[in-house]
Design a protein around this motif. Structure first.
Motif, PDB file in Angstrom:
ATOM      1  N   MET A 102      69.126  28.333  -9.820  1.00 45.28           N
ATOM      2  CA  MET A 102      68.219  27.230  -9.242  1.00 45.28           C
ATOM      3  C   MET A 102      68.574  25.939  -9.528  1.00 45.28           C
ATOM      4  O   MET A 102      68.510  25.029  -8.718  1.00 45.28           O
ATOM      5  CB  MET A 102      66.620  27.557  -9.789  1.00 45.28           C
ATOM      6  CG  MET A 102      65.729  26.733  -9.336  1.00 45.28           C
ATOM      7  SD  MET A 102      64.162  26.596 -10.105  1.00 45.28           S
ATOM      8  CE  MET A 102      63.619  28.357 -10.054  1.00 45.28           C
ATOM      9  N   GLU A 148      59.018  23.881  -2.684  1.00 45.00           N
ATOM     10  CA  GLU A 148      58.387  25.055  -2.938  1.00 45.00           C
ATOM     11  C   GLU A 148      58.078  25.347  -4.587  1.00 45.00           C
ATOM     12  O   GLU A 148      57.048  25.891  -5.298  1.00 45.00           O
ATOM     13  CB  GLU A 148      59.616  26.089  -2.508  1.00 45.00           C
ATOM     14  CG  GLU A 148      59.067  27.611  -2.827  1.00 45.00           C
ATOM     15  CD  GLU A 148      60.096  28.521  -2.769  1.00 45.00           C
ATOM     16  OE1 GLU A 148      59.978  29.864  -2.348  1.00 45.00           O
ATOM     17  OE2 GLU A 148      61.453  28.277  -3.232  1.00 45.00           O
ATOM     18  N   GLN A 149      59.366  24.759  -5.251  1.00 42.53           N
ATOM     19  CA  GLN A 149      59.063  24.927  -6.755  1.00 42.53           C
ATOM     20  C   GLN A 149      58.066  24.151  -7.448  1.00 42.53           C
ATOM     21  O   GLN A 149      57.394  24.588  -8.401  1.00 42.53           O
ATOM     22  CB  GLN A 149      60.543  24.325  -7.380  1.00 42.53           C
ATOM     23  CG  GLN A 149      61.704  25.329  -7.214  1.00 42.53           C
ATOM     24  CD  GLN A 149      61.305  26.677  -7.546  1.00 42.53           C
ATOM     25  OE1 GLN A 149      60.933  27.048  -8.606  1.00 42.53           O
ATOM     26  NE2 GLN A 149      61.516  27.804  -6.723  1.00 42.53           N
ATOM     27  N   LYS A 152      54.835  26.102  -6.773  1.00 38.91           N
ATOM     28  CA  LYS A 152      54.943  27.135  -7.593  1.00 38.91           C
ATOM     29  C   LYS A 152      54.695  26.901  -9.226  1.00 38.91           C
ATOM     30  O   LYS A 152      53.806  27.682  -9.786  1.00 38.91           O
ATOM     31  CB  LYS A 152      56.254  27.868  -7.536  1.00 38.91           C
ATOM     32  CG  LYS A 152      56.488  29.573  -8.172  1.00 38.91           C
ATOM     33  CD  LYS A 152      57.632  30.005  -7.904  1.00 38.91           C
ATOM     34  CE  LYS A 152      57.744  31.215  -8.765  1.00 38.91           C
ATOM     35  NZ  LYS A 152      59.232  31.864  -8.393  1.00 38.91           N
ATOM     36  N   GLU A 156      51.778  28.057 -12.630  1.00 39.51           N
ATOM     37  CA  GLU A 156      52.220  28.800 -13.894  1.00 39.51           C
ATOM     38  C   GLU A 156      51.919  27.979 -15.381  1.00 39.51           C
ATOM     39  O   GLU A 156      51.371  26.702 -15.326  1.00 39.51           O
ATOM     40  CB  GLU A 156      53.753  28.781 -13.652  1.00 39.51           C
ATOM     41  CG  GLU A 156      54.097  29.570 -12.706  1.00 39.51           C
ATOM     42  CD  GLU A 156      55.661  29.660 -12.374  1.00 39.51           C
ATOM     43  OE1 GLU A 156      56.152  29.044 -13.216  1.00 39.51           O
ATOM     44  OE2 GLU A 156      56.223  30.495 -11.705  1.00 39.51           O
ATOM     45  N   GLU A 281      68.627  36.784 -11.963  1.00 37.11           N
ATOM     46  CA  GLU A 281      68.033  35.818 -11.401  1.00 37.11           C
ATOM     47  C   GLU A 281      67.334  35.894 -10.010  1.00 37.11           C
ATOM     48  O   GLU A 281      68.164  36.570  -9.467  1.00 37.11           O
ATOM     49  CB  GLU A 281      68.611  34.560 -11.576  1.00 37.11           C
ATOM     50  CG  GLU A 281      69.038  34.189 -13.191  1.00 37.11           C
ATOM     51  CD  GLU A 281      69.851  32.574 -13.243  1.00 37.11           C
ATOM     52  OE1 GLU A 281      70.354  32.358 -14.261  1.00 37.11           O
ATOM     53  OE2 GLU A 281      70.216  32.245 -12.199  1.00 37.11           O
ATOM     54  N   HIS A 282      66.086  35.577  -9.995  1.00 37.92           N
ATOM     55  CA  HIS A 282      65.665  35.633  -8.397  1.00 37.92           C
ATOM     56  C   HIS A 282      65.786  34.355  -7.569  1.00 37.92           C
ATOM     57  O   HIS A 282      65.080  33.394  -8.002  1.00 37.92           O
ATOM     58  CB  HIS A 282      64.088  36.287  -8.475  1.00 37.92           C
ATOM     59  CG  HIS A 282      63.615  36.226  -7.412  1.00 37.92           C
ATOM     60  ND1 HIS A 282      63.659  37.317  -6.369  1.00 37.92           N
ATOM     61  CD2 HIS A 282      62.455  35.430  -6.875  1.00 37.92           C
ATOM     62  CE1 HIS A 282      62.888  37.214  -5.391  1.00 37.92           C
ATOM     63  NE2 HIS A 282      62.316  35.996  -5.363  1.00 37.92           N
ATOM     64  N   ILE A 283      66.195  34.579  -6.574  1.00 39.36           N
ATOM     65  CA  ILE A 283      66.353  33.385  -5.809  1.00 39.36           C
ATOM     66  C   ILE A 283      65.386  33.807  -4.392  1.00 39.36           C
ATOM     67  O   ILE A 283      65.790  34.559  -3.686  1.00 39.36           O
ATOM     68  CB  ILE A 283      67.736  33.072  -5.105  1.00 39.36           C
ATOM     69  CG1 ILE A 283      68.400  32.713  -6.350  1.00 39.36           C
ATOM     70  CG2 ILE A 283      67.551  31.927  -4.432  1.00 39.36           C
ATOM     71  CD1 ILE A 283      68.056  31.632  -7.379  1.00 39.36           C
ATOM     72  N   SER A 284      64.553  32.770  -3.884  1.00 38.96           N
ATOM     73  CA  SER A 284      63.769  33.029  -2.881  1.00 38.96           C
ATOM     74  C   SER A 284      64.372  32.850  -1.511  1.00 38.96           C
ATOM     75  O   SER A 284      65.478  32.056  -1.712  1.00 38.96           O
ATOM     76  CB  SER A 284      62.395  32.586  -3.028  1.00 38.96           C
ATOM     77  OG  SER A 284      62.889  30.937  -2.655  1.00 38.96           O
ATOM     78  N   LEU A 285      64.028  33.350  -0.440  1.00 38.93           N
ATOM     79  CA  LEU A 285      64.540  33.299   1.024  1.00 38.93           C
ATOM     80  C   LEU A 285      64.532  31.712   1.087  1.00 38.93           C
ATOM     81  O   LEU A 285      65.464  31.154   1.838  1.00 38.93           O
ATOM     82  CB  LEU A 285      64.018  34.047   2.033  1.00 38.93           C
ATOM     83  CG  LEU A 285      64.159  35.434   1.797  1.00 38.93           C
ATOM     84  CD1 LEU A 285      63.311  36.036   2.899  1.00 38.93           C
ATOM     85  CD2 LEU A 285      65.670  35.652   2.139  1.00 38.93           C
ATOM     86  N   LEU A 286      63.385  30.913   0.866  1.00 41.26           N
ATOM     87  CA  LEU A 286      63.173  29.730   1.107  1.00 41.26           C
ATOM     88  C   LEU A 286      64.196  28.636   0.272  1.00 41.26           C
ATOM     89  O   LEU A 286      64.732  27.732   0.934  1.00 41.26           O
ATOM     90  CB  LEU A 286      61.830  29.058   0.646  1.00 41.26           C
ATOM     91  CG  LEU A 286      61.375  27.946   1.264  1.00 41.26           C
ATOM     92  CD1 LEU A 286      61.559  27.528   2.615  1.00 41.26           C
ATOM     93  CD2 LEU A 286      60.056  27.509   0.710  1.00 41.26           C
ATOM     94  N   GLN A 287      64.427  29.268  -0.935  1.00 47.48           N
ATOM     95  CA  GLN A 287      65.532  28.521  -1.748  1.00 47.48           C
ATOM     96  C   GLN A 287      67.022  28.510  -1.350  1.00 47.48           C
ATOM     97  O   GLN A 287      67.803  27.697  -0.862  1.00 47.48           O
ATOM     98  CB  GLN A 287      65.433  28.861  -2.996  1.00 47.48           C
ATOM     99  CG  GLN A 287      64.546  28.588  -4.146  1.00 47.48           C
ATOM    100  CD  GLN A 287      64.496  29.262  -5.331  1.00 47.48           C
ATOM    101  OE1 GLN A 287      64.716  30.344  -5.709  1.00 47.48           O
ATOM    102  NE2 GLN A 287      64.114  28.402  -6.419  1.00 47.48           N
TER     103      GLN A 287
END
Length: 315
Positions: A102, A148-149, A152, A156, A281-287
């Motif tokens: 990220m 997006e971040q 999100k 949290e 690590e997870h990367i979203s489609l939008l990222q």
């Protein structure tokens, strides 16, 4: 930069240098994440850059180069603080809370700031439709990423620290081109390698006050630092701060700046792949979409510069 050198340089050496800059600089985000899990961030920055600077300065001394020039050292201090202390130091600090992939994606907008901050080139840059289009497209990608971040993070528990980290990454994205442009327009007469060594050495020293302020050495149990963190630090010193940067400087001497700057849209891809496959690590489609848009904008900007350089050479 030196067109006459392009024909005489071995294509194999050029390919190796490009591969080093592409892969090593892209991998540093991943290795910073590993190192910072065992070594406090300010201590990590101090150890990395001070050691690399000292080693490089020693190598220059062995080669018989002139090491001490007051004006050169002062200019190296300014660019070194902006590039390595502010920009790279911010990346080190932020990777305590944000995934390396990220971070790499978010700082991929730095080449856009090069165009915006390069005041002597404003007349040429902003008259070029490809560059203007690249800027607009690039900021669309940045908005996608940060939008997006931010949304999100607001939901949290540790959202405030993540928001602070994202704000700092904007500073890092601006500090890197600022230091680069300062170095470019405040050219010194000394050896490039000597000036680079002073940049790293002074940047390493500048990390020490932050290290002392946070009592990092007092709270650190040296015996508990994992071997992976020590390995990552060595990798960052030898490959990230010496080999890759030396390859980058050499490439600028034998290839056009437009060609060399392609590292800016390869590094994030390497970082994302390493983060996904090795750090899970997870990367979203939008990222991913934001990254693709930013890389497309950088490519568009560099394509316009490359075409202009090619036109000048043929005239």
């Amino acid at each position: 930069m030196l067109p006459n050198n392009q024909k005489s340089v071995s294509p194999v050496m050029v390919a190796i240098a490009f591969a080093t800059v592409y892969i090593v600089w892209g991998s540093t985000y991943f290795f910073i994440q590993i190192a910072v899990h065992g070594i406090p961030p300010m201590l990590l920055g101090a150890a990395r850059f001070f050691t690399a600077g000292l080693l490089l300065l020693g190598w220059c001394a062995i080669k018989g180069e002139k090491l001490f020039n007051r004006n050169n050292i002062l200019h190296a201090a300014v660019s070194g603080i902006l590039l390595l202390c502010v920009a790279n130091g911010t990346v080190i600090w932020v990777e305590q809370t944000l995934p390396s992939a990220m971070v790499a994606i978010m700082v991929s907008s730095a080449p856009i700031w090069f165009v915006i901050l390069d005041k002597p080139k404003w007349k040429d840059n902003f008259k070029n439709r490809s560059i203007v289009a690249g800027l607009l497209i690039g900021f669309t990608g940045v908005i996608l990423l940060f939008g997006e971040q931010v949304a999100k993070s607001l939901g949290e528990s540790n959202g405030q620290s993540k928001l602070g980290g994202m704000a700092l990454l904007i500073v890092a994205s601006i500090a890197w081109p600022s230091g680069s442009l300062y170095s470019k327009y405040r050219a010194t007469q000394g050896s490039v390698m000597v000036n680079t060594a002073w940049q790293m050495l002074i940047a390493g020293i500048m990390f020490i006050p932050g290290m002392l302020l946070h009592h990092e050495t007092e709270h650190l149990s040296w015996q508990k630092v994992p071997a992976t963190s020590w390995f990552a630090l060595i990798y960052l010193i030898v490959f990230g701060s010496i080999a890759a940067y030396s390859a980058y400087v050499w490439l600028l001497q034998v290839r056009s700046a437009a060609q060399v700057s392609t590292y800016a849209y390869v590094n994030p891809v390497i970082a994302v792949l390493l983060g996904i496959f090795f750090a899970r690590e997870h990367i979203s489609l939008l990222q991913i979409a934001g990254l693709v848009i930013i890389l497309a904008s950088v490519l568009l900007i560099n394509l316009a510069k490359y075409q202009k350089e090619k036109q000048i050479k043929t005239e």
